[in-house]
Scaffold this active site. Structure first.
Site, PDB file in Angstrom:
ATOM      1  N   SER A   1      49.005  41.472  36.437  1.00 53.98           N
ATOM      2  CA  SER A   1      49.006  42.897  36.104  1.00 53.98           C
ATOM      3  C   SER A   1      50.237  43.516  36.750  1.00 53.98           C
ATOM      4  O   SER A   1      50.279  43.717  37.960  1.00 53.98           O
ATOM      5  CB  SER A   1      47.724  43.563  36.636  1.00 53.98           C
ATOM      6  OG  SER A   1      47.782  44.952  36.470  1.00 53.98           O
TER       7      SER A   1
ATOM      8  N   HIS B   1      42.363  40.207  35.815  1.00 50.99           N
ATOM      9  CA  HIS B   1      42.097  39.136  36.772  1.00 50.99           C
ATOM     10  C   HIS B   1      40.890  38.292  36.389  1.00 50.99           C
ATOM     11  O   HIS B   1      40.539  37.341  37.076  1.00 50.99           O
ATOM     12  CB  HIS B   1      41.886  39.719  38.176  1.00 50.99           C
ATOM     13  CG  HIS B   1      43.119  40.321  38.748  1.00 50.99           C
ATOM     14  ND1 HIS B   1      43.124  41.035  39.930  1.00 50.99           N
ATOM     15  CD2 HIS B   1      44.410  40.331  38.315  1.00 50.99           C
ATOM     16  CE1 HIS B   1      44.357  41.445  40.185  1.00 50.99           C
ATOM     17  NE2 HIS B   1      45.146  41.023  39.213  1.00 50.99           N
TER      18      HIS B   1
ATOM     19  N   GLU C   1      39.570  45.508  40.306  1.00 49.62           N
ATOM     20  CA  GLU C   1      39.172  44.949  41.601  1.00 49.62           C
ATOM     21  C   GLU C   1      38.107  45.809  42.275  1.00 49.62           C
ATOM     22  O   GLU C   1      38.262  47.026  42.377  1.00 49.62           O
ATOM     23  CB  GLU C   1      40.381  44.860  42.545  1.00 49.62           C
ATOM     24  CG  GLU C   1      41.521  44.006  42.042  1.00 49.62           C
ATOM     25  CD  GLU C   1      42.716  44.018  42.992  1.00 49.62           C
ATOM     26  OE1 GLU C   1      42.529  44.385  44.166  1.00 49.62           O
ATOM     27  OE2 GLU C   1      43.823  43.678  42.545  1.00 49.62           O
TER      28      GLU C   1
ATOM     29  N   GLU D   1      41.934  36.277  41.874  1.00 49.59           N
ATOM     30  CA  GLU D   1      42.088  36.545  43.305  1.00 49.59           C
ATOM     31  C   GLU D   1      40.887  36.094  44.125  1.00 49.59           C
ATOM     32  O   GLU D   1      40.686  36.525  45.255  1.00 49.59           O
ATOM     33  CB  GLU D   1      42.389  38.031  43.509  1.00 49.59           C
ATOM     34  CG  GLU D   1      43.716  38.414  42.866  1.00 49.59           C
ATOM     35  CD  GLU D   1      44.111  39.867  43.078  1.00 49.59           C
ATOM     36  OE1 GLU D   1      43.311  40.626  43.660  1.00 49.59           O
ATOM     37  OE2 GLU D   1      45.219  40.230  42.663  1.00 49.59           O
TER      38      GLU D   1
ATOM     39  N   ASP E   1      40.264  49.111  42.720  1.00 47.12           N
ATOM     40  CA  ASP E   1      41.564  49.160  42.047  1.00 47.12           C
ATOM     41  C   ASP E   1      41.291  49.223  40.553  1.00 47.12           C
ATOM     42  O   ASP E   1      40.844  48.246  39.946  1.00 47.12           O
ATOM     43  CB  ASP E   1      42.403  47.924  42.385  1.00 47.12           C
ATOM     44  CG  ASP E   1      43.696  47.847  41.571  1.00 47.12           C
ATOM     45  OD1 ASP E   1      44.055  48.852  40.934  1.00 47.12           O
ATOM     46  OD2 ASP E   1      44.341  46.778  41.590  1.00 47.12           O
TER      47      ASP E   1
ATOM     48  N   GLU F   1      42.700  52.761  43.966  1.00 48.32           N
ATOM     49  CA  GLU F   1      44.074  52.397  43.595  1.00 48.32           C
ATOM     50  C   GLU F   1      44.298  52.542  42.093  1.00 48.32           C
ATOM     51  O   GLU F   1      43.428  52.204  41.291  1.00 48.32           O
ATOM     52  CB  GLU F   1      44.326  50.953  44.020  1.00 48.32           C
ATOM     53  CG  GLU F   1      45.710  50.411  43.738  1.00 48.32           C
ATOM     54  CD  GLU F   1      45.822  48.944  44.104  1.00 48.32           C
ATOM     55  OE1 GLU F   1      46.590  48.233  43.420  1.00 48.32           O
ATOM     56  OE2 GLU F   1      45.148  48.501  45.056  1.00 48.32           O
TER      57      GLU F   1
ATOM     58  N   ASP G   1      50.201  51.950  43.116  1.00 51.26           N
ATOM     59  CA  ASP G   1      50.739  50.600  42.947  1.00 51.26           C
ATOM     60  C   ASP G   1      51.735  50.609  41.786  1.00 51.26           C
ATOM     61  O   ASP G   1      52.937  50.735  41.996  1.00 51.26           O
ATOM     62  CB  ASP G   1      49.605  49.613  42.688  1.00 51.26           C
ATOM     63  CG  ASP G   1      50.092  48.201  42.387  1.00 51.26           C
ATOM     64  OD1 ASP G   1      51.262  47.892  42.661  1.00 51.26           O
ATOM     65  OD2 ASP G   1      49.299  47.381  41.864  1.00 51.26           O
TER      66      ASP G   1
ATOM     67  N   LYS H   1      54.161  45.698  47.766  1.00 47.19           N
ATOM     68  CA  LYS H   1      54.271  44.331  47.263  1.00 47.19           C
ATOM     69  C   LYS H   1      55.744  43.934  47.319  1.00 47.19           C
ATOM     70  O   LYS H   1      56.569  44.532  46.636  1.00 47.19           O
ATOM     71  CB  LYS H   1      53.776  44.239  45.820  1.00 47.19           C
ATOM     72  CG  LYS H   1      52.283  44.482  45.642  1.00 47.19           C
ATOM     73  CD  LYS H   1      51.909  44.476  44.168  1.00 47.19           C
ATOM     74  CE  LYS H   1      50.403  44.588  43.970  1.00 47.19           C
ATOM     75  NZ  LYS H   1      50.059  44.700  42.522  1.00 47.19           N
TER      76      LYS H   1
ATOM     77  N   HIS I   1      49.087  41.180  48.292  1.00 43.02           N
ATOM     78  CA  HIS I   1      49.417  39.922  47.623  1.00 43.02           C
ATOM     79  C   HIS I   1      49.637  40.189  46.132  1.00 43.02           C
ATOM     80  O   HIS I   1      49.662  41.328  45.679  1.00 43.02           O
ATOM     81  CB  HIS I   1      48.265  38.947  47.804  1.00 43.02           C
ATOM     82  CG  HIS I   1      46.979  39.445  47.188  1.00 43.02           C
ATOM     83  ND1 HIS I   1      45.906  38.635  46.931  1.00 43.02           N
ATOM     84  CD2 HIS I   1      46.598  40.689  46.750  1.00 43.02           C
ATOM     85  CE1 HIS I   1      44.927  39.343  46.374  1.00 43.02           C
ATOM     86  NE2 HIS I   1      45.332  40.595  46.264  1.00 43.02           N
TER      87      HIS I   1
ATOM     88  N   LYS J   1      45.523  43.758  51.459  1.00 39.15           N
ATOM     89  CA  LYS J   1      44.619  43.132  50.502  1.00 39.15           C
ATOM     90  C   LYS J   1      45.258  41.828  50.064  1.00 39.15           C
ATOM     91  O   LYS J   1      46.421  41.787  49.670  1.00 39.15           O
ATOM     92  CB  LYS J   1      44.288  44.045  49.331  1.00 39.15           C
ATOM     93  CG  LYS J   1      45.359  44.318  48.315  1.00 39.15           C
ATOM     94  CD  LYS J   1      44.749  45.024  47.104  1.00 39.15           C
ATOM     95  CE  LYS J   1      45.710  45.127  45.955  1.00 39.15           C
ATOM     96  NZ  LYS J   1      45.078  45.680  44.742  1.00 39.15           N
TER      97      LYS J   1
END
Length: 405
Positions: free
Chosen positions: A19, A134, A143, A186, A221, A264, A289, A314, A342, A365
């Site tokens: 993503s 994910h 998430e 993840e 998220d 997020e 993000d 990131k 990550h 995270k």
């Protein structure tokens, strides 16, 4: 990626994201048929030719100069010529070599580079239910995380999170069957739940069963850019097509009902107004993000709009260690929190574990307590905490601002 000095060989591995934001630095891939188009031979060639020719003989302790040279060699705003994956691999390996040259642990060297005097072991935000890009469960939000804000140390936080994770597995297996305990990108579970409330309730049951009610909070998220439809300007979320105002109302409901501590990417990556309105009223941390992509120029725009109050950092979104540190320092100047992160396509490189301690931000995270590419970071943080404790070096646990929420 390898950098060789008289002190030895220093390596770095660069992650990849499933993503990704449209404003991120470019990850150079080969295309074509080999490796289904995902090969990186061109990026490797750029390292071994253009970059090596320019950097051989430079002092590895001059991180800022080397990173500036890498940026100049590329010459584009998004690092599309040499590839952010090529540039970042060099930058990270150079930082490791610089730390060795100075005879310092990497986290201490990063603290020096960032002019940070306060070492902080981070609160781990563990992604234990995966959705969005994910996983293939059909869950829109990407998430669902747990944050052990009530732990006294990182070690205790890991115990709490791990216990909740394994209890959650049993709960999911009993309710949805054994096949529902497969994991997403993840390491989080991907049960066939269709809405955020069901996912949150599963986690709340696990927290209660583990005996950590009040000590562990939920975080989310949304990765809303993934379910935003540009044609009708609606968010296609949980079976509904929602406007900015309507989805904000739904988010507020989720935050209130499940005591969400951090939220997020609630809106599309250029929807500064949606972010601003939500941040103004939400009782939780609002993290940018895709909105920010670890880029100081995007951060300046977001700050002007009052669009969020936390940065997701990131390193491969921006492409060098120096630029990552600059983003963290600017966030601090704005009074924002910082969560080091990550990527979904991770490696076993532990660089971000040292980074989060070195820049002293108190949140990370890096996935569920599952699979080696996630556990590598957690294990490195455990080692750092042990080292700091044994050496009696002052440090604290967790971002105090998030603990107070």
């Amino acid at each position: 990626m390898e950098v060789t000095t008289k002190k030895g060989i220093f390596r770095a591995a660069v992650p990849s994201g499933a993503s990704t934001g449209i404003h991120e630095a470019v990850e150079l891939r080969d295309g074509g048929n080999a490796y289904v188009g995902s090969g990186v031979s061109n990026a490797v060639h750029n390292v071994n030719s253009t970059i090596a020719k320019a950097l051989v003989g430079e002092s590895v302790t001059n991180q800022k100069k080397i990173d500036a040279s890498l940026i100049a060699l590329d010459g584009t705003k998004n690092k599309s010529k040499l590839g952010a994956n090529a540039i970042l691999g060099v930058s990270m390996a150079v930082a490791r070599a610089g730390a060795a040259q100075k005879k310092m642990p990497l986290y201490a060297y990063i603290a020096k580079l960032s002019k940070n005097e306060k070492l902080i072991l981070p609160i781990p935000f563990m992604n234990i239910i995966n959705g969005g890009k994910h996983a293939d469960s059909g869950l829109d939000a990407q998430e669902f995380m747990i944050a052990p804000v009530g732990a006294a140390s990182f070690t205790q936080a890991m115990q709490m999170g791990t216990e909740i994770y394994h209890i959650l597995k049993k709960i999911i297996k009993e309710k949805y069957g054994g096949s529902s305990t497969s994991v997403g990108d993840e390491g989080g579970f991907a049960p066939n739940v269709k809405n955020s409330d069901d996912a949150a309730q599963l986690i709340e049951s696990a927290i209660q069963s583990a005996g950590y009610t009040g000590k562990v909070r939920l975080a989310l998220d949304a990765a809303a850019s993934e379910y935003y439809n540009k044609e009708n300007k609606k968010y296609h979320f949980e079976g509904n097509q929602l406007s900015d105002k309507e989805i904000s109302s739904r988010y507020q409901q989720i935050v209130k009902q499940h005591n969400i501590i951090s939220f997020e990417d609630p809106f599309e990556q250029d929807d500064f107004e949606g972010y601003r309105n939500f941040t103004k009223s939400a009782p939780c941390q609002v993290v940018g993000d895709d909105l920010l992509v670890t880029n100081v120029e995007r951060m300046k725009i977001a700050h002007k709009h009052k669009a969020c109050n936390a940065l997701l950092l990131k390193v491969n979104q921006i492409g060098t260690v120096t630029e990552s540190i600059a983003a963290a320092n600017l966030a601090k100047k704005y009074g924002w929190s910082v969560m080091v992160s990550h990527r979904s396509g991770e490696t076993e490189d532990t660089f971000i574990a040292d980074l989060v301690v070195g820049i002293g931000v108190g949140q990370i995270k890096t996935g569920a307590p599952c699979r080696s590419e996630r556990l590598a970071k957690y294990n490195q943080l455990l080692r750092i905490e042990e080292e700091l404790t044994n050496s009696k070096t002052p440090f604290t646990y967790g971002d105090e601002s998030i603990k107070r929420r």
